[in-house]
Design a protein around this motif. Structure first.
Motif, short mmCIF file in Angstrom:
data_model
loop_
_atom_site.label_atom_id
_atom_site.label_comp_id
_atom_site.label_asym_id
_atom_site.label_seq_id
_atom_site.Cartn_x
_atom_site.Cartn_y
_atom_site.Cartn_z
N ILE A 1 -6.30 1.07 2.66
CA ILE A 1 -5.43 -0.03 2.23
C ILE A 1 -5.67 -1.27 3.09
O ILE A 1 -5.78 -2.40 2.57
CB ILE A 1 -3.95 0.40 2.30
CG1 ILE A 1 -3.65 1.42 1.20
CG2 ILE A 1 -3.02 -0.80 2.20
CD1 ILE A 1 -2.38 2.21 1.41
N ASP B 1 5.43 4.94 1.79
CA ASP B 1 5.15 6.33 1.41
C ASP B 1 5.65 6.56 0.00
O ASP B 1 6.68 6.00 -0.42
CB ASP B 1 5.84 7.31 2.36
CG ASP B 1 5.18 7.36 3.73
OD1 ASP B 1 4.03 6.87 3.84
OD2 ASP B 1 5.79 7.88 4.67
N THR C 1 0.80 5.43 0.07
CA THR C 1 0.06 6.69 0.25
C THR C 1 0.93 7.83 -0.25
O THR C 1 2.15 7.84 -0.03
CB THR C 1 -0.31 6.92 1.72
OG1 THR C 1 0.85 6.72 2.55
CG2 THR C 1 -1.39 5.94 2.16
N LEU D 1 3.28 -1.22 4.20
CA LEU D 1 2.85 0.16 4.04
C LEU D 1 4.04 1.02 3.64
O LEU D 1 5.07 1.03 4.34
CB LEU D 1 2.23 0.68 5.34
CG LEU D 1 0.97 -0.04 5.80
CD1 LEU D 1 0.54 0.43 7.19
CD2 LEU D 1 -0.17 0.16 4.81
N ARG E 1 -4.21 4.86 4.59
CA ARG E 1 -3.73 3.61 5.19
C ARG E 1 -4.89 2.76 5.68
O ARG E 1 -4.86 1.52 5.58
CB ARG E 1 -2.76 3.93 6.33
CG ARG E 1 -1.42 4.46 5.83
CD ARG E 1 -0.56 5.01 6.96
NE ARG E 1 0.73 5.47 6.46
CZ ARG E 1 1.57 6.22 7.16
NH1 ARG E 1 1.24 6.62 8.39
NH2 ARG E 1 2.72 6.60 6.64
N GLY F 1 0.83 -1.20 0.00
CA GLY F 1 0.00 0.00 0.00
C GLY F 1 0.87 1.24 0.00
O GLY F 1 1.78 1.38 0.82
N GLN G 1 6.35 1.76 8.11
CA GLN G 1 6.81 1.11 6.89
C GLN G 1 7.43 -0.25 7.24
O GLN G 1 8.63 -0.45 7.26
CB GLN G 1 7.82 2.00 6.15
CG GLN G 1 7.20 3.25 5.57
CD GLN G 1 7.04 4.36 6.60
OE1 GLN G 1 7.60 4.30 7.69
NE2 GLN G 1 6.28 5.39 6.25
N ASP H 1 1.60 7.68 13.10
CA ASP H 1 2.13 6.32 13.13
C ASP H 1 2.49 5.85 14.54
O ASP H 1 2.51 4.64 14.80
CB ASP H 1 3.34 6.17 12.20
CG ASP H 1 4.34 7.29 12.33
OD1 ASP H 1 4.11 8.23 13.10
OD2 ASP H 1 5.38 7.22 11.65
#
Length: 346
Positions: free
Chosen positions: A78, A91, A6, A89, A75, A4, A152, A176
């Motif tokens: 996702i 960026d 973003t 995850l 997120r 995913g 991440q 996060d």
């Protein structure tokens, strides 16, 4: 597996990110990609969509939404839509090493881990890797885990959906932190990949004007937002820990330890950095005063016996009404913390 991504106004960088996914040794045919564009005005979504037909992906979706100023909504989307056994995850301005997904999924399978942290490489910034504590085992929780609260990471999808927390879409800074506190708190097994460069976490900062360019790309963490907005994430962090401590068993015990460790992290790392970013002394003092309020609200005094010398120094400075005293303490605390970190890694 699902990756995913973003992004907001990453038209010049998302190509690098998506190419790094395409080049994975795991093979694009085993990877589903979900891109969520947060109201970009520079063609980020169009660039991402061009990758959809580039190879035979397991799946490729691009979702466009209005600008929220935070990756949280993306997120959450996702996590809802992911079809893979695992979710990573990312960026849009970062990128993966070519063996990252293969190494992390293999580690998850071998260890039956719910969370796998790959080795970070910092590009124009420090790398948020877990710092090992002396006398601890690799897979045993210790305070050094909280040096790596970036999301991440590789997660089992089923585990993510079982967590009693979702990304708070109202948080525009440090969204996060509470999520990773929840993940570390409730994961039965975690693991790490230290021998493969998995994730390149970037900060494109070559000159002072980069701060403004970063803000325009939607990275709210570096904007001059209010003290209340900057520290709102602490409500979620300590709320999660309080709820967990109220329960019995290992999770409750771990929450008690993590609470002290998080206060240390916040007071000797996060808060001094935030204070030193404030160019106006009045804004630095405002931030310190609100931080003082938060320490009272969430009972830091119950944790003082476990605080480090640097954390106690910062805590004491929060009681000052003089901005220069607060800024001076923040600078000294940061310098001491860096010196200790350098000594530990030498």
């Amino acid at each position: 597996m699902t990756v995913g991504v973003t992004a907001h106004n990453e038209g010049e960088r998302i190509t690098r990110c998506l190419e790094s996914i395409l080049e994975q040794s795991l093979g694009a045919g085993h990877i589903e990609v979900i891109v969520v564009d947060d109201g970009s005005s520079d063609g980020t979504a169009d660039t991402a969509e061009a990758f959809a037909d580039s190879v035979s992906w397991a799946g490729f979706e691009v979702h466009r939404q209005g600008n929220t100023g935070t990756p949280s909504r993306g997120r959450n989307l996702i996590m809802e839509r992911a079809r893979g056994e695992f979710v990573f995850l990312a960026d849009g301005d970062d990128y993966l090493g070519p063996q990252a997904l293969e190494a992390m999924t293999r580690e998850a399978a071998v260890r039956d881990a719910q969370v796998v942290t790959g080795h970070y490489v910092g590009v124009n910034r420090p790398a948020p890797n877990i710092r090992d504590a002396q006398g601890t085992r690799v897979h045993e929780y210790h305070s050094g885990w909280l040096n790596s609260l970036h999301v991440q990471k590789l997660f089992r999808t089923e585990f993510l959906r079982s967590l009693p927390y979702r990304f708070n879409e109202q948080l525009i800074y440090c969204n996060d932190h509470p999520f990773m506190v929840a993940a570390f708190l409730y994961a039965q097994r975690t693991s790490r990949v230290d021998d493969v460069d998995c994730y390149f976490i970037t900060l494109e900062a070559d000159d002072p004007s980069e701060v403004q360019r970063t803000v325009s790309r939607g990275n709210i963490s570096r904007a001059e937002i209010t003290a209340v907005q900057q520290l709102r994430f602490l409500h979620d962090v300590f709320g999660l820990l309080a709820l967990a401590r109220g329960g019995a068993g290992d999770v409750g015990k771990l929450a008690g330890r993590m609470r002290v460790h998080y206060w240390n992290r916040f007071l000797k790392n996060q808060l001094p950095a935030l204070i030193l970013r404030k160019q106006e002394p009045s804004l630095a003092l405002e931030l310190a005063q609100h931080a003082r309020y938060m320490t009272v609200l969430y009972g830091v005094q119950a944790s003082t016996s476990g605080l480090t010398e640097e954390a106690l120094m910062m805590l004491e400075a929060l009681g000052s009404d003089d901005a220069h005293t607060v800024q001076g303490a923040a600078l000294e605390v940061r310098e001491r913390a860096r010196a200790k970190a350098d000594g530990a890694s030498a």
